[in-house]
Design a protein around this motif. Sequence first.
Motif, short mmCIF file in Angstrom:
data_model
loop_
_atom_site.label_atom_id
_atom_site.label_comp_id
_atom_site.label_asym_id
_atom_site.label_seq_id
_atom_site.Cartn_x
_atom_site.Cartn_y
_atom_site.Cartn_z
N VAL A 57 0.84 -1.20 0.00
CA VAL A 57 0.00 0.00 0.00
C VAL A 57 0.87 1.25 0.00
N VAL A 58 1.91 1.25 0.82
CA VAL A 58 2.79 2.43 0.90
C VAL A 58 3.53 2.64 -0.42
N LEU A 59 4.05 1.57 -1.01
CA LEU A 59 4.75 1.69 -2.29
C LEU A 59 3.79 2.17 -3.39
N ALA A 60 2.56 1.70 -3.34
CA ALA A 60 1.56 2.16 -4.31
C ALA A 60 1.35 3.67 -4.18
N GLY A 70 -1.24 -2.31 -5.02
CA GLY A 70 -0.07 -2.60 -4.20
C GLY A 70 -0.36 -3.65 -3.14
N ALA A 71 -1.54 -3.56 -2.52
CA ALA A 71 -1.92 -4.53 -1.50
C ALA A 71 -2.05 -5.93 -2.08
N THR A 102 6.10 -10.74 9.74
CA THR A 102 6.72 -9.70 10.57
C THR A 102 7.73 -8.89 9.78
N THR A 103 8.45 -9.56 8.88
CA THR A 103 9.44 -8.83 8.06
C THR A 103 8.75 -7.85 7.12
N LEU A 104 7.71 -8.31 6.42
CA LEU A 104 7.02 -7.42 5.49
C LEU A 104 6.28 -6.30 6.21
N PHE A 105 5.68 -6.62 7.34
CA PHE A 105 4.99 -5.58 8.10
C PHE A 105 5.98 -4.52 8.60
N SER A 106 7.13 -4.97 9.09
CA SER A 106 8.15 -4.03 9.54
C SER A 106 8.66 -3.18 8.38
N PHE A 107 8.80 -3.79 7.21
CA PHE A 107 9.19 -3.04 6.01
C PHE A 107 8.18 -1.94 5.72
N GLY A 108 6.91 -2.24 5.87
CA GLY A 108 5.87 -1.24 5.67
C GLY A 108 5.96 -0.11 6.67
N VAL A 110 8.65 0.92 8.20
CA VAL A 110 9.82 1.73 7.85
C VAL A 110 9.49 2.65 6.68
N LEU A 111 8.80 2.13 5.67
CA LEU A 111 8.43 2.95 4.52
C LEU A 111 7.55 4.13 4.95
N ILE A 112 6.61 3.88 5.84
CA ILE A 112 5.75 4.96 6.32
C ILE A 112 6.57 6.03 7.03
N SER A 113 7.55 5.59 7.83
CA SER A 113 8.34 6.54 8.63
C SER A 113 9.26 7.41 7.78
N VAL A 114 9.66 6.93 6.60
CA VAL A 114 10.60 7.69 5.78
C VAL A 114 9.96 8.32 4.55
N THR A 115 8.65 8.13 4.38
CA THR A 115 7.97 8.65 3.20
C THR A 115 7.31 9.98 3.52
N PRO A 116 7.80 11.08 2.92
CA PRO A 116 7.11 12.36 3.12
C PRO A 116 5.73 12.32 2.48
#
Length: 291
Positions: A57-60, A70-71, A102-108, A110-116
Amino acid sequence: MNLIELLVEPLTYTFMLRALAVTIIAAVLCAILSCWLVLIGWSLMGDAVSHAVLPGVVLAYIVGAPFALGALVFGFLAVALIGGVRDTSRLKEDAAIGIVFTTLFSFGLVLISVTPSQVDLNHIIFGNLLGVSAADLWQVLIIGAITFMILILKRKDFTLYAFDPTHAHALGMNPKLMGAVLLGLLAMTSVVALQAVGVILVVAMLIIPGATAYLLTDRFGTMLVIAPVLAASGGVLGVYVSYYLDASTGGMVVLAQGLIFVAVYLFSPRQGLVASRLAILRRRKALSTAG
């Protein structure tokens, strides 16, 4: 304010109508699928897929694609990765599920935290029912309709696979293919429910209705009726209560479904805890009287 006014007032707002529509669609779809998840024992798989869609979702959002696309991609990716880790290592399925989701969720996260972003991406995690747009509603309708039709048309095959994969294979079915199709439908259902309650609470909508119906009947066909009725009822109740209490809508929807489960767990005529204890007391009393 009388009862009719209490029921009608929320319906005067477009955002409430959309919220109710998405809630009912998601609740019914999740409830139907949850019947198979409960029977097969795929509760943890539902948890995995629902959380694994977050980075998609975040990458989309980052590339300007529809969130649903994306989902779906990451939902299918999660299923493939879990199967790959399970089949190519000594790890059992539960370990593979835990590692992948857990790995994919954590990746998401991280993406949220660094995506303006000018959009609050935390809504993906916790849901934003009252912010559902017309485009979101159409996405839910289309994906939900496709998933619903496949589940209904193939319900007998899925049921046989759930109860006896060996017999299904003897009748010419491919159990691995049936499992893969169910997992694909799980990914699509997670996308629909994501619009309603967010990533965190999707698993509740995928498990609670089927578990509740399982305590009320021994017939799978009846489960497929009871589960969506209870889920939709809880969903509508949750939306209404959240409107008047100004509470989290997605959270209240799941809480309502959870309270229905508690009521059934305690007071179900055949499987309820209270009914079981009363039956034991009656048997003891009858034995003591006979003795």
